[in-house]
Design an enzyme around this catalytic site. Structure first.
Site, PDB file in Angstrom:
ATOM      1  N   ARG A 197       0.817  -1.219   0.000  1.00  0.00           N
ATOM      2  CA  ARG A 197       0.000   0.000   0.000  1.00  0.00           C
ATOM      3  C   ARG A 197       0.847   1.263   0.000  1.00  0.00           C
ATOM      4  NH1 ARG A 197      -4.140  -2.077   4.542  1.00  0.00           N
ATOM      5  NH2 ARG A 197      -2.131  -2.617   5.417  1.00  0.00           N
ATOM      6  N   LYS A 252       0.662 -17.799   7.850  1.00  0.00           N
ATOM      7  CA  LYS A 252      -0.163 -17.864   9.042  1.00  0.00           C
ATOM      8  C   LYS A 252      -0.440 -16.452   9.544  1.00  0.00           C
ATOM      9  CE  LYS A 252       1.744 -18.839  13.074  1.00  0.00           C
ATOM     10  NZ  LYS A 252       2.513 -17.975  13.975  1.00  0.00           N
ATOM     11  N   HIS A 284       6.056 -22.686   8.704  1.00  0.00           N
ATOM     12  CA  HIS A 284       7.489 -22.704   8.368  1.00  0.00           C
ATOM     13  C   HIS A 284       8.257 -23.791   9.128  1.00  0.00           C
ATOM     14  CE1 HIS A 284       8.058 -20.223  12.015  1.00  0.00           C
ATOM     15  NE2 HIS A 284       9.320 -20.575  11.964  1.00  0.00           N
ATOM     16  N   LYS A 312      11.860 -26.702   8.160  1.00  0.00           N
ATOM     17  CA  LYS A 312      13.114 -26.876   8.896  1.00  0.00           C
ATOM     18  C   LYS A 312      13.708 -28.245   8.562  1.00  0.00           C
ATOM     19  CE  LYS A 312      11.734 -23.915  12.762  1.00  0.00           C
ATOM     20  NZ  LYS A 312      12.681 -22.818  12.863  1.00  0.00           N
ATOM     21  N   GLU A 340      10.852 -20.558  23.673  1.00  0.00           N
ATOM     22  CA  GLU A 340      11.613 -19.398  23.202  1.00  0.00           C
ATOM     23  C   GLU A 340      12.045 -18.584  24.406  1.00  0.00           C
ATOM     24  OE1 GLU A 340       9.958 -17.683  19.267  1.00  0.00           O
ATOM     25  OE2 GLU A 340       8.229 -18.094  20.512  1.00  0.00           O
ATOM     26  N   HIS A 398       2.601 -25.050  14.703  1.00  0.00           N
ATOM     27  CA  HIS A 398       3.937 -25.665  14.721  1.00  0.00           C
ATOM     28  C   HIS A 398       4.002 -26.946  15.567  1.00  0.00           C
ATOM     29  CE1 HIS A 398       4.773 -21.961  12.823  1.00  0.00           C
ATOM     30  NE2 HIS A 398       5.064 -21.239  13.873  1.00  0.00           N
ATOM     31  N   LYS A 445       6.814 -18.151  25.501  1.00  0.00           N
ATOM     32  CA  LYS A 445       7.801 -17.076  25.331  1.00  0.00           C
ATOM     33  C   LYS A 445       8.510 -16.904  26.661  1.00  0.00           C
ATOM     34  CE  LYS A 445       6.234 -15.318  21.264  1.00  0.00           C
ATOM     35  NZ  LYS A 445       7.019 -15.636  20.069  1.00  0.00           N
TER      36      LYS A 445
HETATM   37  C1  BG6 Z   1       6.193 -17.749  14.435  1.00  0.00           C
HETATM   38  C2  BG6 Z   1       5.513 -17.096  15.605  1.00  0.00           C
HETATM   39  O1  BG6 Z   1       5.267 -18.501  13.700  1.00  0.00           O
HETATM   40  O2  BG6 Z   1       7.217 -18.602  14.896  1.00  0.00           O
HETATM   41  C3  BG6 Z   1       6.527 -16.340  16.468  1.00  0.00           C
HETATM   42  O3  BG6 Z   1       4.523 -16.194  15.156  1.00  0.00           O
HETATM   43  C4  BG6 Z   1       7.672 -17.246  16.847  1.00  0.00           C
HETATM   44  O4  BG6 Z   1       5.906 -15.811  17.626  1.00  0.00           O
HETATM   45  C5  BG6 Z   1       8.238 -17.943  15.620  1.00  0.00           C
HETATM   46  O5  BG6 Z   1       8.668 -16.470  17.483  1.00  0.00           O
HETATM   47  C6  BG6 Z   1       9.266 -18.979  16.015  1.00  0.00           C
HETATM   48  O6  BG6 Z   1       9.888 -19.460  14.872  1.00  0.00           O
HETATM   49  P1  BG6 Z   1      11.352 -20.063  14.939  1.00  0.00           P
HETATM   50  O7  BG6 Z   1      11.601 -20.544  13.558  1.00  0.00           O
HETATM   51  O8  BG6 Z   1      12.262 -18.940  15.364  1.00  0.00           O
HETATM   52  O9  BG6 Z   1      11.312 -21.140  15.949  1.00  0.00           O
END
Ligand code: BG6
Length: 517
Positions: A64, A173, A203, A207, A241, A265, A365
Site C-alpha cells: 500500500r 499464518k 514454516h 526446517k 523461546e 507448529h 515465550k
Molecule cells: C512464528 C511465531 O510462527 O514462529 C513467532 O509467530 C515465533 O511468535 C516464531 O517467534 C518462532 O519461529 P522459529 O523458527 O524462530 O522457531
C-alpha cells in the site's frame, strides 16, 4: 531406479536434486512487511546463490505504501545484507534485483489487480514464453479475503489453468483464529483456487530437522517396531523461546501461545511423530496420514483443575542475566490482558498404536532457553537386575530429536561406570548436524519457496488438516475466552513455565524433561 522413484515422489526429489521450475514471477503481498525483509527476500537470495531459481525469475512487491522501484530494489538488497545466512554477492544478486519492481495498490482495489495482471502479461510478452505466477500472501490476516477475491475476480488466479504455468498461492499464518474462521477462509480460497494451487505455510515444516523426521522414522528399521504403546511411556514436545513478544504486543494480544505456536507448529511436530507410515511419499499420502492422526486425538478437557491444558503469562524475570519486563508491561499489551504466553497440553490419541500413551506439548515465550525438541520416552526395563535405585542410577531410555538449535538426535542409554564395582549411569549418544553436515543448512523459507515454485505441496498444510487442528483447539480457546484473565497462571521470565504445567504431568507420574541436548 532412484531417478524414476524420484520422479514419482517430489519429496524425494527435493532430497536429491532440484527439478527446474518454469519461468516464474513471485508477487509478494505485504512487500514492505517484516517477514518479507527478514525471511522471504533472504530466502530468494540464497536460492539464487545456489542456482535454484528458474533462469527466468521475476519479483513483484505489492504494497500500500508509495515506493519507487529503485527504493524497493535498495530495500531488498539491504534485507539480504542484514538477514541472509550467507553474505551478499552483489554480482549474483544483480539478476534478481534488476527484475524486481514494486506495484502500489490497496488490497481491495480491483484496478490495482488489473494493473498487476497487465504487468505480468508484459513480462510474458517480453519473454515470449508462459510465466507461472506465484502469489505470496504475507499480509495481516484481515486482508487475506480481499486479496484472494481480487485474485479471483481479476482472473489472475486462473492464469494458464491446468498447465505447468498455472498460478499458485502461498498463504502465511495465521490461518484463521478458530475453527469457524479457518473454515470460512478455506471456503474463500477454494472459490478462487483449486486445492492443488494452494500452499498454506507452516514454516516449521521447512526446517531440516522436521523434514528429517520422516527419514528417521521410515528410513531406519530399528525405531518403528518400538514406536507404539508397548514400548513408549510418553512423548514430550517442547517449543520454547527465550524471547518475549518484543514489538509484536498488539498482534500477540489477539493470538497468544496456543494460536501462535500450538495450533500450527507443535501440532505439525506431533502429527509427523505419531502418524502411521504413509503408503508413499506422495504429498497427499503423507497429508492423509497427518489428518487421520489429528482426527484420532481425543477432545481436550479445558478445566483448570483436572483438565488437559494449562495457560500462563510471564512475569518479570531474568534472561541471560538481564532483567526483562513481565508480559503485561510490554508495549501494546493490556494491563488486564487475558492472553497466554505459555500453554501446555496433554493429549490422548485414540488409535491402536497410541492408546494410553500421553503426548505432552508445551510452548512459551520468555522461557529458560530457546529449544524445540521431540522426546520419545521409552518404558523402563523391569527392575529385576538393576532395580535397586540406591545402587543404580537408571534413566528411561529417551530418543530426543532436537529441532533447534543444535540440530540433531540424542539417545539416552544406561551404561556401566568403569570400575570394579557395578554402578550405572545414564549416557548420551549424539548425532549432530553441525559435526556431520557442517552448520550452514538452508533456512526453512528457502525450501518452502522452492517447493511452491516446483509444485511440491508435501511441506504445506492441506485445508482439512488445518481444520482438524482448529477443531481440537477451539473449545479450549472458547473456554479461556469465557474466563478472561481469571485463572491465568504465571511464571517467572527465564523459567521453565508455571507449576501447574509440572502438575499436569505429575498426575500421570511423569515429569517434563529438562529440554536441550
Ligand atoms: C512464528 C511465531 O510462527 O514462529 C513467532 O509467530 C515465533 O511468535 C516464531 O517467534 C518462532 O519461529 P522459529 O523458527 O524462530 O522457531
Amino acid at each position: 531406479m532412484l531417478n524414476s522413484e524420484a520422479e514419482r515422489h517430489p519429496f524425494l526429489q527435493g532430497l536429491s536434486k532440484h527439478r527446474g521450475a518454469p519461468p516464474t514471477v513471485i508477487v509478494i503481498f505485504g512487500a514492505s512487511g517484516d517477514l518479507t525483509a527478514r525471511k522471504l527476500v533472504p530466502a530468494i537470495y540464497n536460492l539464487c546463490l545456489d542456482n535454484l531459481l528458474p533462469p527466468n525469475f521475476f519479483l513483484i512487491g505489492y504494497g500500500r505504501k508509495d515506493v519507487s522501484d529503485a527504493a524497493f530494489r535498495e530495500g531488498i538488497t539491504k534485507s539480504v545484507q542484514t538477514h541472509s545466512r550467507r553474505e551478499l554477492n552483489a554480482d549474483i544478486w544483480e539478476r534478481v534485483k534488476n527484475s524486481a519492481v514494486y506495484h502500489r495498490g490497496d488490497y481491495d482495489d480491483d484496478s490495482a489487480y488489473k494493473g498487476l495482471s497487465a504487468r505480468i502479461d508484459t513480462i510474458e510478452k517480453d519473454l515470449g514464453r508462459d510465466v507461472q505466477a506465484l502469489f505470496y500472501i504475507s499480509t495481516p490476516p484481515s486482508v487475506f479475503k480481499p486479496i484472494l477475491e481480487n485474485l479471483g475476480a481479476s482472473r489472475l488466479a486462473r492464469r494458464h489453468q491446468n498447465s505447468p504455468c498455472a498460478s499458485r498461492v502461498v498463504i502465511e499464518k495465521p490461518f484463521g483464529s478458530d475453527f469457524d474462521s479457518a473454515r470460512e477462509l478455506n471456503q474463500v480460497i477454494t472459490e478462487q483456487f483449486e486445492e492443488k494451487q494452494v500452499y498454506r505455510i507452516d514454516h516449521y515444516l521447512g526446517k531440516e530437522t522436521v523434514q528429517d523426521l520422516l527419514v528417521q522414522r521410515f528410513a531406519n528399521s530399528i525405531f518403528e517396531p518400538l514406536w507404539n504403546r508397548r514400548y513408549v511411556e510418553c512423548v514430550q514436545i517442547t517449543v520454547a523461546e527465550d524471547l518475549g513478544v518484543g514489538s509484536r504486543g498488539s498482534y500477540y494480544e489477539q493470538s497468544g501461545a496456543t494460536r501462535d505456536m500450538i495450533q500450527n507448529h507443535t501440532m505439525q511436530l506431533l502429527s509427523l511423530t505419531a502418524m502411521e507410515p504413509p503408503v508413499s511419499l506422495d504429498p497427499e499420502a503423507i497429508r492423509d496420514e497427518k489428518v487421520k492422526l489429528l482426527k484420532a486425538i481425543q477432545p481436550l478437557n479445558p478445566n483448570e483443575r483436572d483438565g488437559d491444558v494449562v495457560r500462563a503469562q510471564y512475569d518479570e524475570g531474568l534472561i541471560g542475566g538481564k532483567k526483562v519486563p513481565g508480559y503485561k508491561q510490554e508495549e501494546g499489551v493490556a494491563a488486564d490482558s487475558g492472553t497466554e504466553t505459555y500453554a501446555a497440553l496433554r493429549l490422548s490419541i485414540n488409535n491402536w498404536r497410541w492408546a494410553g500413551v500421553p503426548f505432552y506439548m508445551r510452548s512459551g515465550k520468555r522461557m529458560a532457553r530457546r529449544v524445540s525438541e521431540i522426546a520419545i520416552q521409552f518404558k523402563r526395563p523391569p527392575g529385576i537386575l538393576f532395580g535397586d535405585a540406591e545402587r543404580f542410577d537408571l534413566a528411561s531410555n529417551t530418543m530426543v530429536i532436537q529441532i533447534q538449535p543444535d540440530e540433531g538426535t540424542t539417545l539416552l542409554l544406561n551404561s556401566k561406570i568403569p570400575g570394579l564395582e557395578t554402578r550405572t549411569q545414564p549416557v548420551k549418544m549424539h548425532f549432530r548436524y553441525r559435526t556431520t553436515y557442517g552448520s550452514n543448512t538452508p533456512e526453512a523459507y528457502e525450501r518452502l519457496i522452492l517447493d511452491a515454485m516446483i509444485g511440491d505441496s508435501t511441506l504445506f498444510i492441506r485445508g482439512d488438516e488445518t481444520e482438524a487442528s482448529w477443531r481440537l483447539i477451539t473449545p479450549v480457546l472458547e473456554h479461556w475466552q469465557s474466563l478472561g484473565p481469571r485463572g491465568m497462571g504465571s511464571y517467572v521470565a527465564g523459567s521453565w513455565g508455571p507449576l501447574a504445567s509440572e502438575q499436569l504431568l505429575w498426575r500421570n507420574r511423569h515429569e517434563w524433561r529438562r529440554a536441550g541436548p
